[in-house]
Scaffold this motif. Structure first.
Motif, PDB file in Angstrom:
ATOM      1  N   LEU A 147      -9.493   8.170   2.578  1.00  0.00           N
ATOM      2  CA  LEU A 147      -8.334   8.855   3.145  1.00  0.00           C
ATOM      3  C   LEU A 147      -8.579  10.359   3.196  1.00  0.00           C
ATOM      4  O   LEU A 147      -8.259  11.018   4.191  1.00  0.00           O
ATOM      5  CB  LEU A 147      -7.081   8.549   2.323  1.00  0.00           C
ATOM      6  CG  LEU A 147      -5.807   9.263   2.798  1.00  0.00           C
ATOM      7  CD1 LEU A 147      -5.466   8.903   4.240  1.00  0.00           C
ATOM      8  CD2 LEU A 147      -4.639   8.945   1.864  1.00  0.00           C
TER       9      LEU A 147
ATOM     10  N   VAL B 177       0.878  -1.182   0.000  1.00  0.00           N
ATOM     11  CA  VAL B 177       0.000   0.000   0.000  1.00  0.00           C
ATOM     12  C   VAL B 177       0.907   1.221   0.000  1.00  0.00           C
ATOM     13  O   VAL B 177       1.512   1.554   1.014  1.00  0.00           O
ATOM     14  CB  VAL B 177      -0.924   0.014   1.230  1.00  0.00           C
ATOM     15  CG1 VAL B 177      -1.902   1.183   1.126  1.00  0.00           C
ATOM     16  CG2 VAL B 177      -1.668  -1.307   1.370  1.00  0.00           C
TER      17      VAL B 177
ATOM     18  N   VAL C  37      -5.574   0.756   6.086  1.00  0.00           N
ATOM     19  CA  VAL C  37      -5.514  -0.698   5.872  1.00  0.00           C
ATOM     20  C   VAL C  37      -5.027  -1.386   7.140  1.00  0.00           C
ATOM     21  O   VAL C  37      -5.562  -2.430   7.550  1.00  0.00           O
ATOM     22  CB  VAL C  37      -4.606  -1.021   4.672  1.00  0.00           C
ATOM     23  CG1 VAL C  37      -4.411  -2.527   4.534  1.00  0.00           C
ATOM     24  CG2 VAL C  37      -5.211  -0.446   3.388  1.00  0.00           C
TER      25      VAL C  37
ATOM     26  N   VAL D  67     -11.692  -0.954   1.408  1.00  0.00           N
ATOM     27  CA  VAL D  67     -10.991   0.266   1.809  1.00  0.00           C
ATOM     28  C   VAL D  67     -10.049   0.720   0.693  1.00  0.00           C
ATOM     29  O   VAL D  67      -9.978   1.913   0.354  1.00  0.00           O
ATOM     30  CB  VAL D  67     -10.224   0.043   3.125  1.00  0.00           C
ATOM     31  CG1 VAL D  67      -9.309   1.226   3.434  1.00  0.00           C
ATOM     32  CG2 VAL D  67     -11.203  -0.176   4.278  1.00  0.00           C
ATOM     33  N   LEU D  68      -9.349  -0.212   0.085  1.00  0.00           N
ATOM     34  CA  LEU D  68      -8.443   0.137  -1.007  1.00  0.00           C
ATOM     35  C   LEU D  68      -9.212   0.658  -2.224  1.00  0.00           C
ATOM     36  O   LEU D  68      -8.757   1.577  -2.914  1.00  0.00           O
ATOM     37  CB  LEU D  68      -7.606  -1.079  -1.396  1.00  0.00           C
ATOM     38  CG  LEU D  68      -6.551  -1.516  -0.380  1.00  0.00           C
ATOM     39  CD1 LEU D  68      -5.983  -2.879  -0.745  1.00  0.00           C
ATOM     40  CD2 LEU D  68      -5.431  -0.481  -0.291  1.00  0.00           C
ATOM     41  N   SER D  69     -10.389   0.105  -2.476  1.00  0.00           N
ATOM     42  CA  SER D  69     -11.154   0.493  -3.666  1.00  0.00           C
ATOM     43  C   SER D  69     -11.678   1.914  -3.601  1.00  0.00           C
ATOM     44  O   SER D  69     -11.924   2.542  -4.629  1.00  0.00           O
ATOM     45  CB  SER D  69     -12.316  -0.484  -3.879  1.00  0.00           C
ATOM     46  OG  SER D  69     -13.354  -0.283  -2.930  1.00  0.00           O
TER      47      SER D  69
ATOM     48  N   GLY E 163     -10.017   4.187  -1.715  1.00  0.00           N
ATOM     49  CA  GLY E 163      -8.901   4.731  -0.943  1.00  0.00           C
ATOM     50  C   GLY E 163      -8.774   6.233  -0.960  1.00  0.00           C
ATOM     51  O   GLY E 163      -8.608   6.870   0.091  1.00  0.00           O
ATOM     52  N   GLU E 164      -8.836   6.841  -2.146  1.00  0.00           N
ATOM     53  CA  GLU E 164      -8.680   8.290  -2.227  1.00  0.00           C
ATOM     54  C   GLU E 164      -9.770   9.003  -1.428  1.00  0.00           C
ATOM     55  O   GLU E 164      -9.518  10.000  -0.750  1.00  0.00           O
ATOM     56  CB  GLU E 164      -8.725   8.736  -3.687  1.00  0.00           C
ATOM     57  CG  GLU E 164      -8.575  10.233  -3.897  1.00  0.00           C
ATOM     58  CD  GLU E 164      -8.691  10.641  -5.354  1.00  0.00           C
ATOM     59  OE1 GLU E 164      -8.716  11.861  -5.628  1.00  0.00           O
ATOM     60  OE2 GLU E 164      -8.773   9.745  -6.218  1.00  0.00           O
TER      61      GLU E 164
ATOM     62  N   GLU F 148      -1.797   8.499   5.416  1.00  0.00           N
ATOM     63  CA  GLU F 148      -1.663   7.728   4.180  1.00  0.00           C
ATOM     64  C   GLU F 148      -2.607   6.545   4.248  1.00  0.00           C
ATOM     65  O   GLU F 148      -3.071   6.132   5.319  1.00  0.00           O
ATOM     66  CB  GLU F 148      -0.224   7.270   3.989  1.00  0.00           C
ATOM     67  CG  GLU F 148       0.312   6.436   5.153  1.00  0.00           C
ATOM     68  CD  GLU F 148       1.768   6.043   4.958  1.00  0.00           C
ATOM     69  OE1 GLU F 148       2.067   5.408   3.913  1.00  0.00           O
ATOM     70  OE2 GLU F 148       2.599   6.350   5.848  1.00  0.00           O
ATOM     71  N   LEU F 149      -2.881   5.970   3.081  1.00  0.00           N
ATOM     72  CA  LEU F 149      -3.858   4.891   2.995  1.00  0.00           C
ATOM     73  C   LEU F 149      -3.420   3.658   3.779  1.00  0.00           C
ATOM     74  O   LEU F 149      -4.253   2.920   4.322  1.00  0.00           O
ATOM     75  CB  LEU F 149      -4.104   4.538   1.531  1.00  0.00           C
ATOM     76  CG  LEU F 149      -5.198   3.518   1.236  1.00  0.00           C
ATOM     77  CD1 LEU F 149      -6.540   3.951   1.840  1.00  0.00           C
ATOM     78  CD2 LEU F 149      -5.333   3.332  -0.276  1.00  0.00           C
TER      79      LEU F 149
END
Length: 354
Positions: A49, A12, A121, A41-43, A45-46, A116-117
């Motif tokens: 965050l 990440v 995570v 969460v990653l999908s 992310g922008e 940061e992302l």
């Protein structure tokens, strides 16, 4: 049953984040696993965050998932399956930043302040479903840069009622020169966040929210209330002004809510508010929506411009007090007694009430 799957490591940004027990089922009704929560969460992310970056953030952790009977810890029942983490967890990596916040009690804590992302995570691996950021940044901890309006349906009302009130709220904000950004709460309510200049205190921001709620109540007396005591609210939408009190937080945009169907708090366009169904936004659908519409909450990101002024609302609060005799309203029960605050006595139990 406990997960027996081996941990996975995800890259990440510049970090490697370990996800333990990736196949542990977090939402049994949907079959959603811990790894799927992390992937969600990653999908987004922008967006997620942006909603929490540089803000002290309480973590709502459900380490075992939504197992049958799981519930959040309370003051009366501190030994529960899930809890709010206001202090950085022990063993956190040294790249997880914190900032020191002071609570109404006078106590302080080093709270996670995502930068940061990878931090989100890492928190998701600990069982965090909902991120609860303060409406301030680490650079100005005593000065909110968001006004947060919680339109909370009371028994007998639902999201459609909150949405209808929300459209009137938009008109009122426009008249005051303020821009509101709506999102589902992830439940039955509607949240409207307003970017403001960080030059007012929590006390002033709360006072402005009370004035806004009262103005909305005057326009829609059958539909809206600012009554703190539940016995006085009736079947109306409660404008929860105490969500602007210090150390009171609301779910961030894109946060997952701890409900069986794994809903998320979804930013909306105003033209969607009257037609939206909160059940449409969950961990299985939100990634596609985010890819299609982008980050609708971007105007609320710390440092984004333009930001509004509370001057008109504070003038309205002055007029309420001077012309209508309307002063302060009760604070949350954990607060010390505040100057000018009325009695914190349930009306039906107030022997001195006329």
């Amino acid at each position: 049953m406990p997960s027996t799957s081996p941990a996975v490591e995800l890259t990440v940004g510049d970090r490697t984040v370990r996800v333990s027990s990736p196949d542990r089922v977090v939402f049994p009704a949907r079959g959603v696993t811990k790894l799927q929560v992390v992937e969600y969460v990653l999908s987004v992310g922008e967006g997620i965050l942006g909603a929490v970056r540089d803000r002290p953030t309480t973590l709502e952790r459900w380490p075992k998932g939504l197992v049958e009977g799981a519930h959040l810890a309370t003051r009366a029942d501190p030994k529960a399956d899930a809890f709010f983490q206001k202090r950085i967890p022990k063993g956190a990596p040294d790249w997880v930043p914190t900032t020191t916040v002071t609570f109404p009690s006078g106590r302080s804590a080093d709270e996670v302040c995502p930068s940061e992302l990878a931090v989100l995570v890492w928190a998701a691996n600990l069982g965090t479903l909902t991120f609860h950021p303060w409406p301030v940044t680490s650079a100005a901890l005593d000065h909110p840069d968001q006004l947060r309006i919680d339109l909370d349906p009371q028994p007998g009302t639902d999201f459609s009622d909150a949405a209808r009130v929300g459209l009137h709220l938009r008109e009122l904000l426009d008249e005051l020169g303020l821009a509101g950004h709506p999102k589902t709460s992830g439940g039955r309510g509607l949240h409207v966040f307003v970017p403001i200049e960080p030059r007012w205190t929590f006390t002033e921001a709360r006072r402005a929210t009370i004035a806004l709620g009262r103005a909305l109540e005057r326009r829609l007396p059958r539909d809206v209330t600012v009554a703190w005591w539940k016995e006085e609210r009736g079947e109306r939408i409660f404008v929860d002004y105490n969500q602007m009190a210090r150390d009171r937080t609301m779910a961030s945009a894109y946060s997952i809510r701890a409900k069986a169907h794994a809903p998320v708090s979804a930013p909306l366009r105003w033209e969607e508010v009257g037609e939206a169904d909160p059940l449409d936004f969950d961990v299985t659908t939100m990634a596609a929506r985010f890819a299609e519409v982008g980050d609708l909450a971007a105007p609320l990101v710390a440092g984004a411009a333009p930001r509004g002024s509370l001057d008109a609302l504070l003038d309205l609060a002055d007029r309420d007090e001077r012309d209508r005799g309307l002063g302060d309203l009760p604070y949350p029960p954990e607060y010390p007694k505040m100057p000018g605050e009325p009695k914190r006595v349930q009306p039906s139990r107030d022997a001195d009430r006329d």
